[in-house]
Design a protein around this motif. Sequence first.
Motif, PDB file in Angstrom:
ATOM      1  N   ILE A 286      58.086  34.213  -3.453  1.00 56.79           N
ATOM      2  CA  ILE A 286      57.550  33.205  -4.374  1.00 56.79           C
ATOM      3  C   ILE A 286      58.736  32.723  -5.197  1.00 56.79           C
ATOM      4  N   VAL A 302      56.062  30.913  -0.681  1.00 52.93           N
ATOM      5  CA  VAL A 302      55.366  29.925  -1.499  1.00 52.93           C
ATOM      6  C   VAL A 302      56.427  29.271  -2.384  1.00 52.93           C
ATOM      7  N   VAL A 309      51.602  30.725  -9.590  1.00 54.82           N
ATOM      8  CA  VAL A 309      51.238  31.350  -8.311  1.00 54.82           C
ATOM      9  C   VAL A 309      50.777  32.800  -8.491  1.00 54.82           C
TER      10      VAL A 309
END
Length: 323
Positions: A286, A302, A309
Amino acid sequence: MAEVLVLAEHSGETVKKVTLELLTLARRLGEPAVVWLGAGADGGRGRLAEFGATKVYVADGEGVDDYVVAPAAEVLAALASRTQPAAVLIAATADGKEIAGRLAVKISSGVLTDAVGLAPGDDGSGPVAEQSIFGGAIIVQSRVRTGTPIVAVRPNSAAPEPAEGAAALEPAGVEVSEAAKSARITERVVAERGERPDLTEAAIVVSGGRGVGNAENFALIEKLADSLGAAVGASRAATDAGWYPHQFQVGQTGKTVSPQLYVAVGISGAIQHRAGMQTSKTIMVINKDPEAPIFELADFGVVGDLFNVVPQLTDEIARHRES
Ligand SMILES: Cc1cc2nc3c(=O)[nH]c(=O)nc-3n(C[C@H](O)[C@H](O)[C@H](O)COP(=O)(O)OP(=O)(O)OC[C@H]3O[C@@H](n4cnc5c(N)ncnc54)[C@H](O)[C@@H]3O)c2cc1C
């Protein structure tokens, strides 16, 4: 079939998962015989039997676990000389690697450390270990060519597979020398880490980096980790900044982890960080920067702000768990 000696990692009677992994690997090479130092073998025996241990050599004599690593190396050396095993397997923990090195000197054998895989050699010339070198950039296969192969295997390198074994207890019959008793353990303090699994043994690790921003925000990383039953790790940028304790640093100068799932949050993927996590089976990233080098390693990524998130991911996992 020759025995394969497996040095048990245990806490009292509780057998650590890495020992079950070593037993699974040992069965590929011969008959797994556990070496158990200190008390607790009676209680741990059942678990060892479930994972195929044929025998358990018990060294629980006076002081065997009161002195740092030297007694373990002596006991293993005596057993290796007596039983001529096909290999000796040890967990690649800090202590385990030191024991492996000392044992290699004592029995004039080659040693391989930080193996992430182990298989029998196809021409009968001893086991072949897989190692990840140069900061994880290259995978090599290595074989010990002198003496009894001694292999220190990283935790999480194999999934433990049950198999029936007798796990018959047998005294190791080794007297620890006075020379091995020069550094005595005077006190043991159990580190407070709550319910979370040990970082180097955890099946899932969630790590936070500089992107997390400050110490308070690490609560987000902890919540995500707890929703997954994971350990928490950190990059050096985060530990140097004092946001998370140094013992949780992952990387070249920190811990080496090889979990089933590694989640890197707000970490750029410097070579020194990769060195400690590159052999993770699945890597999830992430990061708000799509160009961050860590994405080169990612199985799933991501691109986004971790503050958006991570809470959503944590909630989703919790919902999933409840349903
Ligand atoms: C000899 C030596 C040994 C070292 N040993 C280690 C070691 O063991 N372990 C280690 O980790 N490092 C080690 N380092 C340091 C290493 O070189 C890097 O400096 C360090 O890993 C960087 O940490 P980081 O990725 O957290 O920080 P950065 O490189 O600053 O990366 C932060 C990342 O967070 C992202 N980000 C920022 N904000 C957000 C947000 N809101 N949402 C999502 N993403 C965001 C950024 O895009 C960036 O990719 C060592 C260095 C040296 C010289």
